[in-house]
Design an enzyme around this catalytic site. Sequence first.
Site, PDB file in Angstrom:
ATOM      1  CD  GLU A 254       9.516   4.642   0.841  1.00 37.29           C
ATOM      2  OE1 GLU A 254       9.226   5.357   1.814  1.00 37.29           O
ATOM      3  OE2 GLU A 254       9.336   4.997  -0.332  1.00 37.29           O
TER       4      GLU A 254
ATOM      5  CG  PHE B 127      -1.791   1.227   1.285  1.00 36.64           C
ATOM      6  CD1 PHE B 127      -2.903   1.334   0.473  1.00 36.64           C
ATOM      7  CD2 PHE B 127      -1.489   2.287   2.144  1.00 36.64           C
ATOM      8  CE1 PHE B 127      -3.710   2.473   0.499  1.00 36.64           C
ATOM      9  CE2 PHE B 127      -2.283   3.429   2.187  1.00 36.64           C
ATOM     10  CZ  PHE B 127      -3.399   3.517   1.356  1.00 36.64           C
ATOM     11  N   GLY B 128       0.704   2.121  -0.986  1.00 38.82           N
ATOM     12  CA  GLY B 128       1.458   3.383  -1.060  1.00 38.82           C
ATOM     13  C   GLY B 128       0.529   4.547  -0.811  1.00 38.82           C
ATOM     14  CE1 TYR B 129       2.545   5.149   3.886  1.00 40.86           C
ATOM     15  CE2 TYR B 129       2.551   7.537   4.118  1.00 40.86           C
ATOM     16  CZ  TYR B 129       3.095   6.303   4.412  1.00 40.86           C
ATOM     17  OH  TYR B 129       4.199   6.227   5.223  1.00 40.86           O
ATOM     18  N   GLY B 130       2.136   7.950  -0.254  1.00 43.11           N
ATOM     19  CA  GLY B 130       2.913   9.177  -0.472  1.00 43.11           C
ATOM     20  C   GLY B 130       3.514   9.127  -1.868  1.00 43.11           C
ATOM     21  CB  SER B 131       6.969   9.536  -3.127  1.00 37.25           C
ATOM     22  OG  SER B 131       7.639   8.468  -2.493  1.00 37.25           O
TER      23      SER B 131
HETATM   24  C1  SIN Z   1       4.603   5.809   0.666  1.00 36.54           C
HETATM   25  O1  SIN Z   1       4.555   6.516  -0.330  1.00 36.54           O
HETATM   26  O2  SIN Z   1       3.789   4.874   0.814  1.00 36.54           O
HETATM   27  C2  SIN Z   1       5.649   5.998   1.735  1.00 36.54           C
HETATM   28  C3  SIN Z   1       6.119   7.392   1.911  1.00 36.54           C
HETATM   29  C4  SIN Z   1       6.841   7.982   0.729  1.00 36.54           C
HETATM   30  O3  SIN Z   1       7.749   7.345   0.180  1.00 36.54           O
HETATM   31  O4  SIN Z   1       6.510   9.102   0.322  1.00 36.54           O
END
Ligand code: SIN
Length: 186
Positions: free
Chosen positions: A99, A24-28
Amino acid sequence: MSFDTTAHNRQRFCFDGVESVWLFGYGSLIYKVDFPYLERRPAHIVGWVRRFWQGSHDHRGTPEAPGRVVTLIPQAGARCLGMGYRVAPAVFEQLDVREKNGYLRFQTPMTFADGTREQGLVYIATEDNAAFLGPADDEAIARQIASAHGPSGANADYLLNLAASLRQLGDDDPHVFTLAGLLPAV
Ligand code: SIN
């Protein structure tokens, strides 16, 4: 200060015999997809909110002038929209390096738009990591983001790309949209 989580993450899960894993990704990870995936589906997780509370020394800032990037903060009943990727376990070798500045992999259930659910992994930078910055008022966060740059580029681009990708997903994330709206003024 930073703490490299790469080695720690490698010991957290045993992928023996596993063909693919949902991430699951929530940012970049929503908009910068520099890794191979088998499937990609919008998804959400429950009990978490996205916050620009994690310091970035290695991507969107430097150790001397850290940027701010998102992590997840627990909040009962909250819903965080993002992107689910089904990936081969080997992909985590690359993702763990990307990460590495404080993020650890945690297990999470995720729900897709059609209501189906899968168990997967999510990178979270918890408040005990050395690069955690925590809350600040919106103007201060926006100012820090507006001025920070790192090897992956301007911190402002991270925020604007995230806001654009959340709009595309149809998300309403007041924290992200407020900060993006403040950028031109700070
Ligand atoms: C993510 O995107 O899920 C983790 C945080 C990031 O790398 O911005």
